[in-house]
Scaffold this active site. Structure first.
Site, PDB file in Angstrom:
ATOM      1  N   ASP A  24       0.850  -1.195   0.000  1.00 51.63           N
ATOM      2  CA  ASP A  24       0.000   0.000   0.000  1.00 51.63           C
ATOM      3  C   ASP A  24       0.888   1.249   0.000  1.00 51.63           C
ATOM      4  OD1 ASP A  24      -2.961   1.021   0.755  1.00 51.63           O
ATOM      5  OD2 ASP A  24      -1.463   2.268   1.761  1.00 51.63           O
TER       6      ASP A  24
ATOM      7  N   HIS B 237      -7.575   9.628  -2.045  1.00 51.43           N
ATOM      8  CA  HIS B 237      -6.874   9.574  -0.758  1.00 51.43           C
ATOM      9  C   HIS B 237      -7.674  10.216   0.384  1.00 51.43           C
ATOM     10  CE1 HIS B 237      -2.470   9.303   0.829  1.00 51.43           C
ATOM     11  NE2 HIS B 237      -3.320   9.096   1.796  1.00 51.43           N
TER      12      HIS B 237
HETATM   13  P1  NAD Z   1       0.965   1.719  11.834  1.00 55.24           P
HETATM   14  O1  NAD Z   1      -0.170   1.716  12.774  1.00 55.24           O
HETATM   15  O2  NAD Z   1       1.178   0.582  10.901  1.00 55.24           O
HETATM   16  O3  NAD Z   1       2.235   1.982  12.741  1.00 55.24           O
HETATM   17  C1  NAD Z   1       3.527   1.906  12.229  1.00 55.24           C
HETATM   18  C2  NAD Z   1       4.487   2.024  13.398  1.00 55.24           C
HETATM   19  O4  NAD Z   1       4.250   0.986  14.348  1.00 55.24           O
HETATM   20  C3  NAD Z   1       5.925   1.805  12.945  1.00 55.24           C
HETATM   21  O5  NAD Z   1       6.496   3.022  12.492  1.00 55.24           O
HETATM   22  C4  NAD Z   1       6.578   1.271  14.190  1.00 55.24           C
HETATM   23  O6  NAD Z   1       6.980   2.350  14.997  1.00 55.24           O
HETATM   24  C5  NAD Z   1       5.459   0.521  14.879  1.00 55.24           C
HETATM   25  N1  NAD Z   1       5.567  -0.941  14.672  1.00 55.24           N
HETATM   26  C6  NAD Z   1       5.329  -1.637  13.525  1.00 55.24           C
HETATM   27  N2  NAD Z   1       5.488  -2.950  13.731  1.00 55.24           N
HETATM   28  C7  NAD Z   1       5.827  -3.109  15.032  1.00 55.24           C
HETATM   29  C8  NAD Z   1       6.107  -4.238  15.832  1.00 55.24           C
HETATM   30  N3  NAD Z   1       6.074  -5.484  15.356  1.00 55.24           N
HETATM   31  N4  NAD Z   1       6.415  -4.029  17.137  1.00 55.24           N
HETATM   32  C9  NAD Z   1       6.454  -2.773  17.652  1.00 55.24           C
HETATM   33  N5  NAD Z   1       6.185  -1.671  16.939  1.00 55.24           N
HETATM   34  C10 NAD Z   1       5.874  -1.827  15.626  1.00 55.24           C
HETATM   35  O7  NAD Z   1       0.866   3.111  11.021  1.00 55.24           O
HETATM   36  P2  NAD Z   1       0.887   3.577   9.515  1.00 55.24           P
HETATM   37  O8  NAD Z   1       2.174   3.264   8.850  1.00 55.24           O
HETATM   38  O9  NAD Z   1       0.472   4.989   9.527  1.00 55.24           O
HETATM   39  O10 NAD Z   1      -0.289   2.737   8.819  1.00 55.24           O
HETATM   40  C11 NAD Z   1      -0.073   1.602   7.998  1.00 55.24           C
HETATM   41  C12 NAD Z   1      -0.233   1.955   6.539  1.00 55.24           C
HETATM   42  O11 NAD Z   1      -1.500   2.537   6.302  1.00 55.24           O
HETATM   43  C13 NAD Z   1       0.736   3.038   6.051  1.00 55.24           C
HETATM   44  O12 NAD Z   1       2.047   2.598   5.920  1.00 55.24           O
HETATM   45  C14 NAD Z   1       0.067   3.451   4.775  1.00 55.24           C
HETATM   46  O13 NAD Z   1       0.293   2.505   3.766  1.00 55.24           O
HETATM   47  C15 NAD Z   1      -1.402   3.447   5.206  1.00 55.24           C
HETATM   48  N6  NAD Z   1      -1.865   4.792   5.630  1.00 55.24           N
HETATM   49  C16 NAD Z   1      -2.876   5.376   4.920  1.00 55.24           C
HETATM   50  C17 NAD Z   1      -3.364   6.608   5.280  1.00 55.24           C
HETATM   51  C18 NAD Z   1      -4.484   7.219   4.494  1.00 55.24           C
HETATM   52  O14 NAD Z   1      -4.799   8.397   4.712  1.00 55.24           O
HETATM   53  N7  NAD Z   1      -5.115   6.487   3.611  1.00 55.24           N
HETATM   54  C19 NAD Z   1      -2.838   7.292   6.384  1.00 55.24           C
HETATM   55  C20 NAD Z   1      -1.804   6.679   7.111  1.00 55.24           C
HETATM   56  C21 NAD Z   1      -1.348   5.428   6.726  1.00 55.24           C
END
Ligand code: NAD
Length: 275
Positions: free
Chosen positions: A44, A107
């Site tokens: 994604d 988005h």
């Molecule tokens: P997330 O909730 O996936 O959190 C990511 C964070 O969690 C990492 O940076 C790390 O610090 C922690 N983490 C990940 N795996 C871990 C583990 N096993 N143990 C401990 N900590 C861990 O947040 P995100 O990246 O914002 O969301 C996931 C995806 O959603 C994004 O990468 C993106 O592709 C999508 N997204 C979309 C929008 C939108 O507006 N459509 C907004 C934000 C994110």
């Protein structure tokens, strides 16, 4: 092995994927290559993340047949509109080095711009032309979805929204289910913005199953039928987040985590977001 979900247009999507929000362009190829090696087959990204080239480079280098990898990208707010949406997808495809994506999303609704209905009609056209296999939206509230249902004849395949245990979005998920719109979770781990991993039902389930709290939360999403793509740049965590098929949360554990819902939005409110 991640299970597949069938969308309302008949296409399938791996329920567990990998997100690349805030992954530097320079780092993206390495990180996505690691994810593909671990077994993820759903990536994604978004135009605004500035890392579509890295995603494309990792896919090309992987040697995995294109049809085995599900790729999502998103139309940025400034590009909403008829001609601009078409140009934006063509630009994204150029950066990804792909002929088509699997899913293209609006988005954010940006209701103040009032161009999401027009953009949606263009996405439907782009799908019909084969530039994307499925189309959907992101950050849409019920009234925004309702407008698409009322004013167009194409139902979004997905709505990608902020969703984690403290912000479970039950009414919006129910609206999606009623209309055949699958819910995708962004920020599935709360983006690390609150102490989700110390919450007692999460910590207890992790101890009971001998897994990490992150694995418990990913399992909670999967068992709730939500499409989820956690992000990490750490190889061990990338692997760990995909290693969630060796245990099952009990109904009681799911219910206890459901009980953490407290309307805690950690990101922008789509109704008022103006970026
Ligand atoms: P997330 O909730 O996936 O959190 C990511 C964070 O969690 C990492 O940076 C790390 O610090 C922690 N983490 C990940 N795996 C871990 C583990 N096993 N143990 C401990 N900590 C861990 O947040 P995100 O990246 O914002 O969301 C996931 C995806 O959603 C994004 O990468 C993106 O592709 C999508 N997204 C979309 C929008 C939108 O507006 N459509 C907004 C934000 C994110």
């Amino acid at each position: 092995m991640a299970s597949q979900i069938t969308l309302n247009d008949g296409n399938t999507i791996p329920q567990l994927g990998f997100g690349v929000f805030k992954v530097d362009q320079a780092e993206t190829e390495r990180v996505v290559s690691t994810a593909l090696e671990v077994g993820y087959r759903h990536i994604d990204t978004a135009a605004v993340y500035g890392n579509e080239e890295g995603v494309g480079a990792a896919i090309a280098a992987s040697g995995i047949p294109r049809e085995e990898i599900f790729v999502t990208t998103k139309l940025w707010n400034a590009d909403q509109g008829t001609d601009s949406a078409r140009r934006a997808l063509e630009t994204s495809l150029g950066k990804l080095g792909l002929d088509s994506v699997d899913l293209y999303l609006i988005h954010w609704p940006r209701p103040d711009q009032d161009r999401y209905v027009e953009s949606w009609q263009t996405l439907a056209q782009l799908r019909d032309e084969g530039l994307t296999r499925s189309i959907g939206v992101s950050n849409f509230h019920e009234p925004h979805l309702q407008r698409l249902l009322d004013e167009t004849d194409v139902v979004p395949a997905v709505n990608q929204i902020e969703l984690h245990p403290a912000f479970a979005q039950r009414p919006l998920r129910a609206f999606g289910t009623e209309h055949g719109i699958h819910t995708e979770a962004w920020g599935p781990l709360g983006q690390g913005k609150y102490d989700l991993f110390s919450d007692v039902p999460v910590a207890d389930a992790a101890a009971a199953h001998g897994v990490s709290p992150a694995q418990v939360v990913i399992r909670w999403h999967l068992q709730n039928g939500i499409i989820v793509f956690p992000k990490s740049v750490t190889p061990e965590r990338i692997a760990q987040n995909f290693d969630v098929f060796g245990f099952v949360l009990s109904d009681e554990e799911i219910a206890a985590i459901d009980g953490l819902d407290r309307g805690l939005r950690v990101g922008a409110d789509p109704e008022t977001a103006v970026f």
